[in-house]
Design a protein around this motif. Structure first.
Motif, short mmCIF file in Angstrom:
data_model
loop_
_atom_site.label_atom_id
_atom_site.label_comp_id
_atom_site.label_asym_id
_atom_site.label_seq_id
_atom_site.Cartn_x
_atom_site.Cartn_y
_atom_site.Cartn_z
N GLY A 143 -7.28 -0.08 -5.30
CA GLY A 143 -7.85 -0.46 -4.02
C GLY A 143 -6.78 -0.53 -2.95
O GLY A 143 -5.59 -0.51 -3.22
N SER A 144 -7.20 -0.57 -1.71
CA SER A 144 -6.26 -0.65 -0.59
C SER A 144 -6.79 -1.66 0.44
O SER A 144 -7.73 -1.36 1.16
CB SER A 144 -6.09 0.73 0.05
N PRO A 145 -6.24 -2.87 0.51
CA PRO A 145 -5.12 -3.35 -0.30
C PRO A 145 -5.55 -3.59 -1.74
O PRO A 145 -6.76 -3.65 -2.02
CB PRO A 145 -4.75 -4.67 0.40
N PRO A 146 -4.58 -3.74 -2.67
CA PRO A 146 -4.94 -3.98 -4.07
C PRO A 146 -5.90 -5.15 -4.22
O PRO A 146 -5.78 -6.17 -3.54
CB PRO A 146 -3.58 -4.29 -4.73
N ARG A 147 -6.89 -4.98 -5.13
CA ARG A 147 -7.97 -5.97 -5.25
C ARG A 147 -7.68 -7.08 -6.25
O ARG A 147 -8.44 -8.03 -6.35
CB ARG A 147 -9.26 -5.25 -5.67
#
Length: 199
Positions: free
Chosen positions: A96-100
């Motif tokens: 994910g963006s940002p990391p989830r």
């Protein structure tokens, strides 16, 4: 007019993405309904509550994730299997963006201390079931490693240790967001279990 039928799998995928990114408290059924292109009332009719929808979506995720864990731990030398398991774990909560982050760890943080104020005992059992099943798969890989002369420890204790490290990695990822640090810890954990790889 009857509400139009919707694709349950599609709704569960969209819902879980929101729950994973924003948590259960931070996600509304209205947002899920909007992104899924369905009526909010249709979600209530199908699932009963936001918490029930979360559990359905989480169980779908858990089933798919267990399949990828089984594949990572399923072939090759034990060192390769454990390394693949840690790689998968880190990639999962760095996605994910940002990391989830880790959806299980996030969910556990939303368990209610008071009834009616968060996720309930059913959710806790669902989270615990996934962790137990992952631990069983790691233990199975370690037991096979013993038969091949790759490991000489206690597979049950070692599996618990390895899975406990993954929980710590999830917390460190949230705190620092440093993937290199996570991979260093993972490599060190594999070395603790199996010794340093021969050059």
């Amino acid at each position: 007019m009857r509400p139009r039928e919707f694709d349950h799998d599609d709704v569960l995928r969209i819902a879980f993405d929101q729950f994973w990114r924003k948590g259960v408290r931070g996600t509304s059924l209205s947002d899920i309904a909007r992104d899924a292109g369905v009526q909010r009332g249709s979600l209530y009719n199908a699932f009963g509550s936001k918490e029930a929808l979360f559990l359905c979506a989480y169980e779908r995720y858990a089933s798919e994730y267990l399949g990828t864990v089984e594949k990572a731990l399923g072939s090759g030398a034990l060192r390769k299997r454990l390394t693949a398991f840690f790689d998968l774990t880190i990639e999962n909560f760095r996605s994910g963006s940002p990391p989830r982050g880790c959806p299980t760890t996030r969910g556990l943080m939303e368990l209610a201390s008071v009834e009616g104020e968060g996720l309930d005992e059913n959710a806790r059992k669902t989270f615990a079931d996934l962790v137990t099943r992952i631990t069983d798969l790691v233990q199975e890989a370690l037991s096979e490693g013993i038969k091949r002369g790759e490991f000489n420890g206690d597979p049950e204790s070692a599996a618990l240790h390895i899975v406990t490290v993954t929980r710590g990695l999830a917390v460190l990822e949230r705190a620092f967001g440093d993937e290199a640090q996570l991979r260093k810890i993972a490599r060190h954990t594999v070395e603790l279990m199996l010794g340093k790889a021969s050059r």
